[in-house]
Design an enzyme around this catalytic site. Sequence first.
Site, PDB file in Angstrom:
ATOM      1  N   ARG A  30      -9.654  -7.713  -3.392  1.00 20.92           N
ATOM      2  CA  ARG A  30      -9.931  -7.215  -2.271  1.00 20.92           C
ATOM      3  C   ARG A  30     -11.267  -7.052  -1.546  1.00 20.92           C
ATOM      4  O   ARG A  30     -11.566  -6.150  -0.875  1.00 20.92           O
ATOM      5  CB  ARG A  30      -9.534  -5.415  -1.944  1.00 20.92           C
ATOM      6  CG  ARG A  30      -7.859  -5.522  -2.208  1.00 20.92           C
ATOM      7  CD  ARG A  30      -7.407  -4.044  -2.045  1.00 20.92           C
ATOM      8  NE  ARG A  30      -6.037  -3.723  -2.289  1.00 20.92           N
ATOM      9  CZ  ARG A  30      -5.792  -2.613  -3.196  1.00 20.92           C
ATOM     10  NH1 ARG A  30      -6.522  -1.921  -3.330  1.00 20.92           N
ATOM     11  NH2 ARG A  30      -4.489  -2.727  -3.497  1.00 20.92           N
ATOM     12  N   ARG A  34     -11.382  -4.120   3.921  1.00 22.79           N
ATOM     13  CA  ARG A  34     -11.894  -2.987   4.695  1.00 22.79           C
ATOM     14  C   ARG A  34     -12.927  -2.251   4.398  1.00 22.79           C
ATOM     15  O   ARG A  34     -13.765  -1.454   5.007  1.00 22.79           O
ATOM     16  CB  ARG A  34     -10.820  -1.837   4.501  1.00 22.79           C
ATOM     17  CG  ARG A  34      -9.391  -1.872   5.126  1.00 22.79           C
ATOM     18  CD  ARG A  34      -8.136  -1.126   5.024  1.00 22.79           C
ATOM     19  NE  ARG A  34      -7.959  -1.041   3.578  1.00 22.79           N
ATOM     20  CZ  ARG A  34      -7.057  -0.281   2.885  1.00 22.79           C
ATOM     21  NH1 ARG A  34      -6.392   0.691   3.576  1.00 22.79           N
ATOM     22  NH2 ARG A  34      -6.837  -0.608   1.710  1.00 22.79           N
ATOM     23  N   ARG A  43     -10.745  -7.194  12.842  1.00 22.91           N
ATOM     24  CA  ARG A  43      -9.416  -6.829  12.766  1.00 22.91           C
ATOM     25  C   ARG A  43      -8.935  -6.172  14.051  1.00 22.91           C
ATOM     26  O   ARG A  43      -7.599  -5.913  14.064  1.00 22.91           O
ATOM     27  CB  ARG A  43      -9.207  -6.200  11.548  1.00 22.91           C
ATOM     28  CG  ARG A  43      -8.718  -7.189  10.079  1.00 22.91           C
ATOM     29  CD  ARG A  43      -7.485  -7.882  10.253  1.00 22.91           C
ATOM     30  NE  ARG A  43      -6.332  -6.956  10.658  1.00 22.91           N
ATOM     31  CZ  ARG A  43      -5.641  -6.354   9.916  1.00 22.91           C
ATOM     32  NH1 ARG A  43      -5.922  -6.227   8.827  1.00 22.91           N
ATOM     33  NH2 ARG A  43      -4.598  -5.446  10.322  1.00 22.91           N
ATOM     34  N   ASP A  79      -1.509 -11.641   2.223  1.00 16.59           N
ATOM     35  CA  ASP A  79      -0.508 -10.557   1.720  1.00 16.59           C
ATOM     36  C   ASP A  79       0.542 -11.104   0.834  1.00 16.59           C
ATOM     37  O   ASP A  79       1.120 -12.006   1.306  1.00 16.59           O
ATOM     38  CB  ASP A  79      -0.270  -9.523   2.724  1.00 16.59           C
ATOM     39  CG  ASP A  79       0.263  -8.399   2.221  1.00 16.59           C
ATOM     40  OD1 ASP A  79       1.396  -8.202   1.812  1.00 16.59           O
ATOM     41  OD2 ASP A  79      -0.593  -7.376   2.212  1.00 16.59           O
ATOM     42  N   TYR A 154       9.545  -4.106  -3.601  1.00 17.08           N
ATOM     43  CA  TYR A 154       9.364  -3.879  -2.329  1.00 17.08           C
ATOM     44  C   TYR A 154      10.827  -4.014  -1.756  1.00 17.08           C
ATOM     45  O   TYR A 154      11.132  -3.475  -0.721  1.00 17.08           O
ATOM     46  CB  TYR A 154       8.141  -4.712  -1.822  1.00 17.08           C
ATOM     47  CG  TYR A 154       6.976  -4.401  -1.704  1.00 17.08           C
ATOM     48  CD1 TYR A 154       6.340  -2.929  -1.363  1.00 17.08           C
ATOM     49  CD2 TYR A 154       6.029  -5.036  -2.340  1.00 17.08           C
ATOM     50  CE1 TYR A 154       5.302  -2.530  -1.533  1.00 17.08           C
ATOM     51  CE2 TYR A 154       4.716  -4.579  -2.646  1.00 17.08           C
ATOM     52  CZ  TYR A 154       4.356  -3.461  -2.228  1.00 17.08           C
ATOM     53  OH  TYR A 154       3.013  -2.909  -2.330  1.00 17.08           O
TER      54      TYR A 154
END
Length: 347
Positions: A30, A34, A43, A79, A154
Amino acid sequence: MTDRATPANSALVRAARGLPVPHTPVWFMRQAGRSLPEYREIRVGNAMLEACATPDLVTEITLQPVRRHGVDAAIFFSDIVVPLKAIGVDLDIVPGTGPVVAEPIRTRADLDRLPELTSDAVPYITESVRRLVEALGPTPLIGFAGAPFTLASYLVEGGPSRTHERTKALMHGDPALWHDLCARLAQISGAFLRVQVEAGASAVQLFDSWVGALPRGDYAAYVQEHSAAALSAVADLGVPRIHFGVGTGELLALMGQAGAEVVGVDYRVSLTDALERLGGRYAVQGNLDPALLFAPADVIEAKVRAIVAEGRLAPGHIFNLGHGVPPHTDPDVLTRVVEIVHAASAR
């Protein structure tokens, strides 16, 4: 050691192969995300899945931490659910929640909604990787995919789960359906890895974010063969394969046996203990606790140096966090960690 600067001769690829390196290579899971103000800016107005399918954005976001931190590798910005979206699964990444699947997989008939993935379904991945390889020069690009168990979780749960109740119930209650589901997901993950390597990625990482929820016996019986199938999809392409999961201290040896050159170690297990469990057969990656990025500078430096020292005992060591960069991390701290790793490990 040759001085020729190419991705194949980079510190990261050499460490993954257990070859001599000028310093311990470092990158962060990551790292493109962010924690960077430039990421947050780019973004704005771009949904996650749309950003992942836009080569201009993927290229810029992937390059941002390489420019800022001086890390030894770029991790492809994508992702783990991107290939599922590409084959037609109705899902979205909901801010603050994660991937949410409109129609969860619960029955054998639901398998018909999971066709095989081919490169034709993800032309934007090929284009993004090619652009990145050209821009990165001698810095290697790491491709990645989600492992079959995590993708299955998921799909079966319909979104993130702390308990994996439906997933485990399906696994044990209908093993034949479970294995067929995971076999399809292994093809999808493996094909996604292969697309990235064929476009120029120098290494790959298979993420099994949720598999630490399983005991070793269940991993061996229900998961390992499918992770092995995904990793085998790039076995003939000659790139190092990193296999990482969260909470997988009991599974490390089995994860290596699934077909990895490098086993990722999360922060719950020391590299020393991990090396003992792995029997010295694999390079390792890890494993600074991400929470320590918020500790005082002297505490961070001491821990980083200790991990570098532990890693010297491995066949090869790639420094990383024991999981992803927390969103509120000060980017300057990450830059400093890179500098400490390089200084402490210079050969």
